[in-house]
Each structure stands twice: as C-alpha cells, then as structure tokens.
Motif scaffolding. Sequence first.
Motif, PDB file in Angstrom:
ATOM      1  N   TYR A 186     -38.659 -22.130 -12.037  1.00 27.81           N
ATOM      2  CA  TYR A 186     -39.840 -22.882 -11.634  1.00 27.81           C
ATOM      3  C   TYR A 186     -39.966 -24.114 -12.515  1.00 27.81           C
ATOM      4  N   THR A 187     -40.865 -25.001 -12.115  1.00 23.07           N
ATOM      5  CA  THR A 187     -41.101 -26.237 -12.856  1.00 23.07           C
ATOM      6  C   THR A 187     -42.557 -26.294 -13.287  1.00 23.07           C
ATOM      7  N   ILE A 188     -42.772 -26.523 -14.564  1.00 20.18           N
ATOM      8  CA  ILE A 188     -44.142 -26.679 -15.053  1.00 20.18           C
ATOM      9  C   ILE A 188     -44.439 -28.160 -15.233  1.00 20.18           C
ATOM     10  N   ALA A 189     -45.692 -28.512 -14.971  1.00 17.32           N
ATOM     11  CA  ALA A 189     -46.161 -29.881 -15.198  1.00 17.32           C
ATOM     12  C   ALA A 189     -47.102 -29.863 -16.395  1.00 17.32           C
ATOM     13  N   LEU A 190     -46.770 -30.633 -17.424  1.00 17.80           N
ATOM     14  CA  LEU A 190     -47.574 -30.647 -18.636  1.00 17.80           C
ATOM     15  C   LEU A 190     -48.869 -31.418 -18.426  1.00 17.80           C
ATOM     16  N   ALA A 191     -49.882 -31.008 -19.155  1.00 17.95           N
ATOM     17  CA  ALA A 191     -51.196 -31.643 -19.051  1.00 17.95           C
ATOM     18  C   ALA A 191     -51.795 -31.793 -20.437  1.00 17.95           C
ATOM     19  N   GLU A 192     -52.850 -32.555 -20.533  1.00 11.37           N
ATOM     20  CA  GLU A 192     -53.582 -32.711 -21.787  1.00 11.37           C
ATOM     21  C   GLU A 192     -55.047 -33.000 -21.454  1.00 11.37           C
ATOM     22  N   PHE A 193     -55.903 -32.739 -22.428  1.00  7.78           N
ATOM     23  CA  PHE A 193     -57.326 -32.977 -22.229  1.00  7.78           C
ATOM     24  C   PHE A 193     -57.695 -34.392 -22.641  1.00  7.78           C
ATOM     25  N   ASP A 194     -58.542 -35.016 -21.824  1.00  8.90           N
ATOM     26  CA  ASP A 194     -59.047 -36.325 -22.219  1.00  8.90           C
ATOM     27  C   ASP A 194     -60.319 -36.132 -23.044  1.00  8.90           C
ATOM     28  N   THR A 195     -60.995 -37.202 -23.348  1.00  4.68           N
ATOM     29  CA  THR A 195     -62.171 -37.127 -24.218  1.00  4.68           C
ATOM     30  C   THR A 195     -63.338 -36.375 -23.586  1.00  4.68           C
ATOM     31  N   ASN A 196     -63.293 -36.175 -22.274  1.00 10.82           N
ATOM     32  CA  ASN A 196     -64.343 -35.426 -21.579  1.00 10.82           C
ATOM     33  C   ASN A 196     -63.937 -33.982 -21.298  1.00 10.82           C
ATOM     34  N   ASP A 197     -62.857 -33.534 -21.939  1.00  9.17           N
ATOM     35  CA  ASP A 197     -62.318 -32.191 -21.732  1.00  9.17           C
ATOM     36  C   ASP A 197     -61.868 -31.965 -20.300  1.00  9.17           C
ATOM     37  N   ASP A 198     -61.437 -33.026 -19.645  1.00  9.61           N
ATOM     38  CA  ASP A 198     -60.833 -32.910 -18.320  1.00  9.61           C
ATOM     39  C   ASP A 198     -59.314 -32.853 -18.481  1.00  9.61           C
ATOM     40  N   LEU A 199     -58.679 -31.923 -17.785  1.00  8.38           N
ATOM     41  CA  LEU A 199     -57.228 -31.822 -17.844  1.00  8.38           C
ATOM     42  C   LEU A 199     -56.585 -32.910 -16.990  1.00  8.38           C
ATOM     43  N   LEU A 201     -52.741 -34.543 -15.940  1.00  6.61           N
ATOM     44  CA  LEU A 201     -51.291 -34.404 -16.013  1.00  6.61           C
ATOM     45  C   LEU A 201     -50.696 -35.566 -16.806  1.00  6.61           C
ATOM     46  N   THR A 202     -49.712 -35.255 -17.625  1.00  4.69           N
ATOM     47  CA  THR A 202     -49.078 -36.304 -18.437  1.00  4.69           C
ATOM     48  C   THR A 202     -47.929 -36.978 -17.701  1.00  4.69           C
ATOM     49  N   GLY A 203     -47.458 -36.354 -16.636  1.00 10.04           N
ATOM     50  CA  GLY A 203     -46.292 -36.866 -15.932  1.00 10.04           C
ATOM     51  C   GLY A 203     -44.998 -36.196 -16.369  1.00 10.04           C
ATOM     52  N   ASP A 204     -45.055 -35.418 -17.441  1.00 12.49           N
ATOM     53  CA  ASP A 204     -43.867 -34.711 -17.921  1.00 12.49           C
ATOM     54  C   ASP A 204     -43.704 -33.394 -17.179  1.00 12.49           C
ATOM     55  N   ARG A 205     -42.491 -33.115 -16.732  1.00  9.37           N
ATOM     56  CA  ARG A 205     -42.182 -31.883 -16.021  1.00  9.37           C
ATOM     57  C   ARG A 205     -40.984 -31.216 -16.689  1.00  9.37           C
ATOM     58  N   ILE A 206     -41.014 -29.899 -16.740  1.00  7.40           N
ATOM     59  CA  ILE A 206     -39.928 -29.155 -17.380  1.00  7.40           C
ATOM     60  C   ILE A 206     -39.468 -28.055 -16.441  1.00  7.40           C
ATOM     61  N   ASP A 207     -38.165 -28.053 -16.156  1.00  6.34           N
ATOM     62  CA  ASP A 207     -37.572 -27.017 -15.318  1.00  6.34           C
ATOM     63  C   ASP A 207     -37.197 -25.824 -16.187  1.00  6.34           C
ATOM     64  N   LEU A 208     -37.549 -24.620 -15.727  1.00  6.31           N
ATOM     65  CA  LEU A 208     -37.303 -23.412 -16.498  1.00  6.31           C
ATOM     66  C   LEU A 208     -36.617 -22.353 -15.647  1.00  6.31           C
ATOM     67  N   VAL A 209     -35.803 -21.550 -16.299  1.00 13.28           N
ATOM     68  CA  VAL A 209     -35.099 -20.452 -15.646  1.00 13.28           C
ATOM     69  C   VAL A 209     -35.430 -19.162 -16.394  1.00 13.28           C
ATOM     70  N   GLN A 210     -35.723 -18.119 -15.656  1.00 13.61           N
ATOM     71  CA  GLN A 210     -36.039 -16.834 -16.278  1.00 13.61           C
ATOM     72  C   GLN A 210     -34.824 -15.908 -16.211  1.00 13.61           C
ATOM     73  N   LYS A 211     -34.507 -15.309 -17.350  1.00 15.41           N
ATOM     74  CA  LYS A 211     -33.404 -14.360 -17.423  1.00 15.41           C
ATOM     75  C   LYS A 211     -33.831 -13.163 -18.251  1.00 15.41           C
ATOM     76  N   GLU A 212     -33.099 -12.064 -18.073  1.00 14.40           N
ATOM     77  CA  GLU A 212     -33.393 -10.876 -18.874  1.00 14.40           C
ATOM     78  C   GLU A 212     -33.120 -11.180 -20.345  1.00 14.40           C
ATOM     79  N   TYR A 213     -34.019 -10.755 -21.185  1.00 12.63           N
ATOM     80  CA  TYR A 213     -33.981 -11.145 -22.604  1.00 12.63           C
ATOM     81  C   TYR A 213     -34.537  -9.992 -23.431  1.00 12.63           C
ATOM     82  N   THR A 214     -33.917  -9.721 -24.565  1.00 18.61           N
ATOM     83  CA  THR A 214     -34.416  -8.712 -25.493  1.00 18.61           C
ATOM     84  C   THR A 214     -35.036  -9.427 -26.678  1.00 18.61           C
TER      85      THR A 214
END
Length: 491
Positions: A186-199, A201-214
Amino acid sequence: MKRITLSLSLVILIVLSSCSKDRDDEIRPLSELEIENFIYSGMQLYYLYKPEIPELANTYFDTNSELNDFLSAFTGPEDLFYNGLVADVDRFSFLSTDYRDLENSLAGVSKTSGIDYGLALDPNDANFAFAYVRYVLPNTSASTNGVARGMIFNTINDERLTTTANGDGTYSLSTRSRELLNLDSYTIALAEFDTNDDLQLTGDRIDLVQKEYTENPVFIAKTLDIDGNKIGYLMYNAYRRNFDSELNAAFAQFQADGVTDLVLDLRYNGGGSVETAIDLTSMITGQFNGEIITKQQWNPEIQAAFEAEEPDALIDRFDNTISDGSLINSLNLSRLFVIGTGSTASASELTIIGLQPYINVQTVGTTTVGKFQASITLYDSETFRRNDETLNPSHFYAIQPLVYTYANADDVIGPPAGITPDFELREDISNLGTLGAPDEPLLSLALDQILGRSYSSKSNAGTVFELFGERENQNATYQRMYIKDLPDSLK
C-alpha cells in the motif's frame, strides 16, 4: 462430559505424552458440537472467573443432553465463548480459530511493513483518524524507504483512515481502514498539522510492502555515559520467550560496561510471557534468588488443589537461569527507573509490581493499563496441551482464557486502573524525540531522577490528541500475559 467429570487433581497431575503428529494430513470431519464441547470443558476447569458463570458450575447440568442443549443455543464457537462463557469483568480472554497463527503471534511473527504506529482521532472530526510512527523495525520496507519516528499519515491508497464509534464514547478503527493496513502492499500519504491543528497532506508518498517478519523485542540496549555515570537504557517492546537469549546478552553488555543504574523503557510493551518477566526481574537484581516475586490466585477449585498437593506451584520466584539453561546476567541494582504509558500492560506491570518489595522502583510517563491476570493456550486434547497424542485432528481452534491473577511478596495486588507514574509526562506527538537519546523527553525525565537534576521545567506544551489504538491492538495477543504451559504434574 467425560473430561468434565475427571477429578481436578487428576487433570493437574496428568503426565505429558510425546509430541503430537503434524495434523495437516489428518484433518477429519467434525462431529456435532465437538468444538463447543472442547471450549466448555476447558473453561469449566481452568477459567479464572468460573464462579461468575453459573453454567460452568460442576453440577449445573445433570446430563450430556442438557449440556448439549445449552451449547446448541449458540450460533457457533465464537458466540458460545464470548456471549456464553466469558465474564463481564473479563476484557482479555479470547478464542483463536487457528492456533498456528496464535503461536506465531506469541513468538513475534507477523506480517508487517515495519511501522509501529499509534492511532489518534482527527481533532476536527472524530470520524477520521491519523497514525503517527512510534518506531520503525530494522530491515523492513519502512526502514528501507525512509519512514521515521514522528511521521504522520492519514491516507492509505488515497483513502482516509476512518473510525467507528463504539457507543460508549470510545472509538475503533473502521473495518475498511483495518483492511487497508493489512494489504500486502500500500501507499501512505504523509501529513502534518498546521497552526490551526488541521491535517494537511505534505505531498510526500511512501510505497510499502508487508512481509512476514520476526520482531526482536530487545529494540534498543545501550549504555549512556553522562558525567561519568554509566546508565543502562533498555527499550524492551514485548516479553517473548524465544528472545530470552538476546535479553540476557543485553544485560551481559550492561555488566561489562559497569552500569550502575538502569532505565527500563516499557512505553510500548503490552506484555507477554510470565516466565520471561520473572527472568527480567532477576537480571535487574540478582541478589534475591529464590525469593518470592508473585503469588498466584486461580479459580477456587484449582487453587484448593494446588494448596493441598503442590503449594509451591503457586509461587513465582527470582531465578538464575533463562529458558535454555544459561545463567542469568544480573546487575544487582537497588533501584530502577521504568518508562510506562497507556500501552504498558500485563507482564510489564508484573515487572514493576514484583520488584517493588525489594528495590526502589520509580515510574516515569503516564498511567499504565492495569492488567494483572495471566492466560494460557488450551488445545483440544485430553490434557488441553498441544504436545499430546490425543490432540484433536479435526480443527485448529484454541482458547486463551484468563487462569490466574496475582499479588506480590507484600500481598499487593496491581490496581485495575493502572500504575500511576511517580513523574508524569505524556508523549507529545509533535515532539517525540529520538528513542535512546538523552534528550528524548521521557528518557530525559528519568535521567533527571538518576542524576539529581531539576525537572520542573518539563511539561507538555503540544496539543493533546485523543489516542485510541496502536499497531498491536490489531492482534489477538494485544496486552495479553501468558504462561507457557499448564503446571507440571506432581511427582
């Protein structure tokens, strides 16, 4: 009803047989109510809150037919377990449809992208949520792609994270959002709060893969040298017996470094193995070998059998070896500083409560969960054990009921509302700091106590967000404390 009518002492005294066969080649058709009868039998014998469930009384049903009528009134094993046999006060007993998945979870094996996250409500709309990164697991998709502690995301594959109101003023992550977090990629879209505590989006996206992990729960083990003071720092994220050697090795390094104080960071530790918790208390100390850590309290029938036939089985004591027989590396400390939060539970709280009669234990952070009962995995076999040749080959159901609570050596029982901190400071999502760094806010506060520095200037200045979940509460083993096996037979 055959198992039900066995004498209590006889069941406790059963000698374990050799390991069972792999059942994948032996699946046979289930008979009617076979799983329900197993669940009922296990709960009737071992459940901590048996006295609160009238139907679990030994004489409640006169015949098998009456019992089967009761079991048939439920729509299936899950309905029977949760709506027929679990007491209202019990938040932690659970049923597993596949004990192989449960065993993997207890061993720290899961599918993950490598992000450990907390969940909070959007301050402007409780129908939405955001996740913040608490830490990143090494050698995972998240670590490779630059995910870092403190990052915020509220969108997966361009869909907002949403919540479901539970009707009691609390919230859960919606089914759809849980599905998104469980995708293989899946791809997550990063966000940040402005001065009014509104989220935003920063425009940055990160692709992630899930695998079995110990996951190795010994996340950080380091020695801080501050003005000549050798202070150990251990961030320990779960009590997993299969990583006892790694935990013991961390204490060997603390010994070699000449550590004279220890900060034990349990802020994200929801618990796990009781046996490992006992070992950890012995690593921290060492001067109390054989002394009482905790006294167990089972349901009245099991308790009476122990007291009559094997009373010492009710006592957990400081020891000097880990599960593989290796000698424990002990620091012989007379005080300990523990970082805890609302994610700190069960075996973590046992460590605190169990040590309090012996050394000065001071806690830093926020109030812990307040979970002071242990559970065990019960399988469908004559002894309820996995390694029994009578293990039922028809299904993979198992139950994980609470079986005992405990008090420490001073007969102190952990408070249900949780352990309140001696020095309170919550994590600030806008200023999480770097884990293990001396200036990370919670560690810094602990160091203040060790070094005698003033801490009056420390306060939470950031926005207070309503936290309602975390990565681990997507797992059945979340905040569970368990014993590895049923008590040994009497000799």
